[in-house]
Scaffold this active site. Structure first.
Site, short mmCIF file in Angstrom:
data_model
loop_
_atom_site.label_atom_id
_atom_site.label_comp_id
_atom_site.label_asym_id
_atom_site.label_seq_id
_atom_site.Cartn_x
_atom_site.Cartn_y
_atom_site.Cartn_z
N GLU A 147 -1.76 -0.83 -6.97
CA GLU A 147 -2.80 0.49 -6.94
C GLU A 147 -3.63 0.15 -8.20
O GLU A 147 -3.52 1.02 -9.18
CB GLU A 147 -1.89 1.66 -7.02
CG GLU A 147 -1.39 2.00 -5.78
CD GLU A 147 -0.75 3.66 -5.78
OE1 GLU A 147 -0.59 4.27 -6.97
OE2 GLU A 147 -0.53 4.31 -4.77
N GLU A 303 2.03 2.19 1.71
CA GLU A 303 3.12 3.18 1.13
C GLU A 303 2.88 4.60 1.56
O GLU A 303 1.89 5.07 1.70
CB GLU A 303 3.26 3.40 -0.64
CG GLU A 303 3.28 1.93 -1.18
CD GLU A 303 3.22 2.37 -2.64
OE1 GLU A 303 3.32 3.62 -3.20
OE2 GLU A 303 2.96 1.31 -3.46
#
Ligand code: GLA
Length: 662
Positions: A147, A303
């Site tokens: 991320e 995710e």
């Protein structure tokens, strides 16, 4: 050639566990049908505990164990958080806030994206990992960092300032050009040397808006540079292994339209906002945006959560069936991988209350039973992989407009970009048609309807493409504050009417934003809020007008026949029903049909179709409270049974029907 399959798995953090647990992990992964895990994301400090001192034995064992269990690795290059020794040696590499204070290490992403020393060390550990595991039988793909930019995208330190100046020199070529673009004649801000230019650090009053915007553009690019540098090194060492990183498309910081072409496969993270009762619609939006980033190709859900997360004010657990339903929604919109954060719930650290595939309760649990059930369903659905969706409507989404629209010193602090994006998307979702979320570089001619929510920054080119598309018979829906400014945030010649002026058939004279909480009545008996504007008809018809408020009798919604096509303009923040009505009319006028007739289907039924060489697959997900009855012939891969004629779907359930051809 391997049979097509849906990838299924999670972030796997074995370094948090004793070796004895690993064997259980591999056995349980097999039991659940897990075929891919993301390993080593936060393991830099474990792999390089002191500068230049490496410890790979544990990761060797994990990789070998995975290979023996037939589970593949999405192996991280471990750069998501530098070890404490790094921050101690290089405190200047820590990120700086706009007030000049530094953040401390102790969480994650404790580095400035433009730090040369961070990059040097990140490439060093990347090289070590890539060389060591190149050719390992478990290595399926690379997971770069994690991320990127999620916590540290905007850094205001001196290294960032230097990199920002280089980026500006590239963009503008000369100071003269920069001064023009930034409008520095305003408030006497003219620059005479590049060195005078800084990141938009805290100032006495409003800073220069174009400087702010350029700093956001630069910061997105600086984060992308991290990805590119690490990717290029991985590619050099293992040219045959695909490389990706996990994007967070519902976050503000990064302009993923420029990132998307750099990833071998689009991978995204998505977490439901527990306080949103219609979170499944926001989920669909992010999934359609992910498919848009992938250019229509399948993408990976890297995710999501099996149940509660740990970072919201109140972390609501998923209800029975919800996790399977969420997962199938992503597949319904093009995901070919369903992965979770994380495999086994942590016993310590900031995320110990975050759900996982193996929860604290172990395998005698709702979560584990559902994980196993999902594994079976995805295994049966392997043939769906590589199929794609068709969409007749494009919704334009633009990070730059999001950044710029919410700037300070604007007419109303209540104008929020996602507010209209989500409102228009929701109205389309409720019609049951499939939407593709696209960038403003879209060529609308491949669609029948283009929806443009508050596209604040738009250049003449997109306006021309939309005009041509509409005059040739296409339909468009545009909301207020679209095309108001150019890429430098300058208001153009059509004044407040903006770049789409020609095809809207209206002229905007003056803005009349409303007071906080104020509502105005419309002549269709609905209420509007936040925004009104003085609109003059220049060819368009008024569909709805204000009954009261600052502009009684003035059009609030207009429709214009432009050439062969039609454009609707919403000049105010309409309520949900009215947005729904306008969008329904636009969808009908454009002649767009849902994948199955929705008239008979109850509200809350989500329907998409994926098709390709392997066949055609109808996805049905019932988010409503009534049983849905739909016509379908084929085999339901969720229930693993034939469907002949009518399929009855209970509330909360999903079906994926391999349709019989002919
Ligand atoms: C993000 C991160 C993960 C984890 C989860 C928790 O998606 O990538 O490491 O922190 O959030 O929801």
């Amino acid at each position: 050639m391997k049979a097509p399959r849906i990838r299924f798995g999670a972030d796997y953090n074995p370094e948090q566990w004793d070796r004895t647990v690993w064997a259980q992990d591999f056995a349980l992964m097999n039991e659940a049908g897990v075929n891919l895990v993301s390993v080593g994301i936060f393991s830099w400090a474990e792999l390089e505990p002191c500068t230049g001192e490496y410890r790979f034995d544990w990761l060797d064992e994990v990789m070998d164990g995975l290979a023996a269990a037939g589970v593949m690795a999405n192996l991280a290059n471990a750069t998501a958080n530098p070890p404490p020794w790094f921050s101690a040696c290089y405190p200047d590499a820590l990120p700086m806030l706009s007030d000049g204070s530094r953040l401390w290490p102790g969480a994650r992403q404790a580095f400035c994206p433009s730090s040369p020393v961070y990059r040097k060390h990140a490439l060093r550990i990347t090289r070590k990992i890539a060389e060591r595991y190149s050719g390992h039988p478990a290595l399926e793909m690379w997971h770069v960092s994690n991320e990127i930019g999620n916590h540290n995208a905007l850094c205001y330190c001196d290294a960032s300032a230097a990199a920002f100046r280089t980026w500006l020199e590239d963009r503008y070529g000369s100071l003269e050009e920069l001064n023009r673009a930034w409008g520095t004649t305003f408030w006497g801000q003219r620059y005479s040397e590049w060195e005078q230019i800084l990141p938009p650090r805290q100032t006495t009053s409003f800073g220069n808006p174009t400087q702010d915007l350029d700093f956001r553009r630069f910061s997105s690019e600086a984060c992308l540079e991290i990805y590119r540098a690490e990717r290029d090194l991985l590619r050099e060492i293992t040219p045959e292994i695909p490389i990706t990183t996990n994007l967070t498309p519902n976050h503000l910081e990064l302009d993923y339209w420029s990132w998307a072409p750099e990833l071998d496969t689009i991978a995204v993270d998505h977490y439901l906002k527990a306080n949103d009762p219609d979170g499944h619609i926001e989920l669909s939006f992010v999934a359609d945006l992910s498919r848009g980033l992938a250019g229509g190709a399948p993408w990976m859900l890297m995710e999501h959560s099996t149940s509660a997360v740990n970072w919201q004010p109140r972390n609501i657990a998923k209800r029975p069936g919800e996790m399977v339903r969420n997962s199938l929604q992503h597949v319904a919109r093009g995901a070919d991988a369903i992965m979770f954060f994380q495999w086994r719930a942590s016993r310590f650290g900031a995320e110990k209350y975050h759900s996982a595939m193996v929860p604290h309760a172990g395998t005698d649990s709702k979560i584990w039973r559902e994980v196993v059930e999902l594994g079976e369903v995805l295994d049966r659905m392997g043939e769906v992989a590589n199929t794609t969706l068709d969409a007749d409507v494009a919704l334009v989404f633009d990070w730059e407009s999001w950044w710029a629209l919410e700037a300070r010193s604007h007419p109303s602090a209540d104008v929020r970009y996602l507010d209209r994006v989500h409102a228009l998307y929701r109205a389309l979702w409720e019609t049951g048609i499939t939407v593709e979320v696209v960038s403003q570089n879209v060529d609308p001619s491949g669609y029948r309807l283009i929806v443009i929510p508050s596209l604040y920054i738009a250049d003449a080119e997109i306006a021309d493409r939309v005009n041509q598309f509409v005059s040739a018979g296409g339909c468009a829906v545009v909301t207020y504050l679209s095309g108001t400014v150019d890429e430098n945030l300058h208001i153009g010649a059509p004044g407040l009417s903006g770049a789409f002026h020609d095809s809207l058939g209206v002229r905007v004279e003056e803005y009349f934003p409303l007071r906080e909480g104020e509502e105005v009545a419309l002549d269709d008996d609905s209420l509007a809020a936040v925004w009104t504007e003085m609109v003059h008809l220049e060819g368009a018809d008024a569909l709805v007008t204000y009954k009261d408020g600052p502009l009684p009798g003035v059009p609030a919604v207009t429709r214009y026949r432009y050439g062969e096509g039609t454009v609707w303009y919403m000049a105010t923040r309409l309520d949900r029903e009215t947005v729904g009505r306008v969008l329904k009319e636009a969808v009908k006028t454009a002649g767009i049909k849902p994948p199955i007739p929705m008239v008979t289907a109850p509200s809350g039924l989500e329907v998409t179709r994926r098709s390709g060489e392997s066949g055609s697959y109808l996805f049905l997900i019932n988010h409503g409270t009534d049983t849905a009855h739909v016509r379908a012939e084929g085999r339901d891969l969720v229930a693993d049974r034939d469907v002949g004629g009518t399929l009855s779907l209970l509330p909360g359930r999903a079906a994926v029907v391999r349709e019989e051809s002919g």
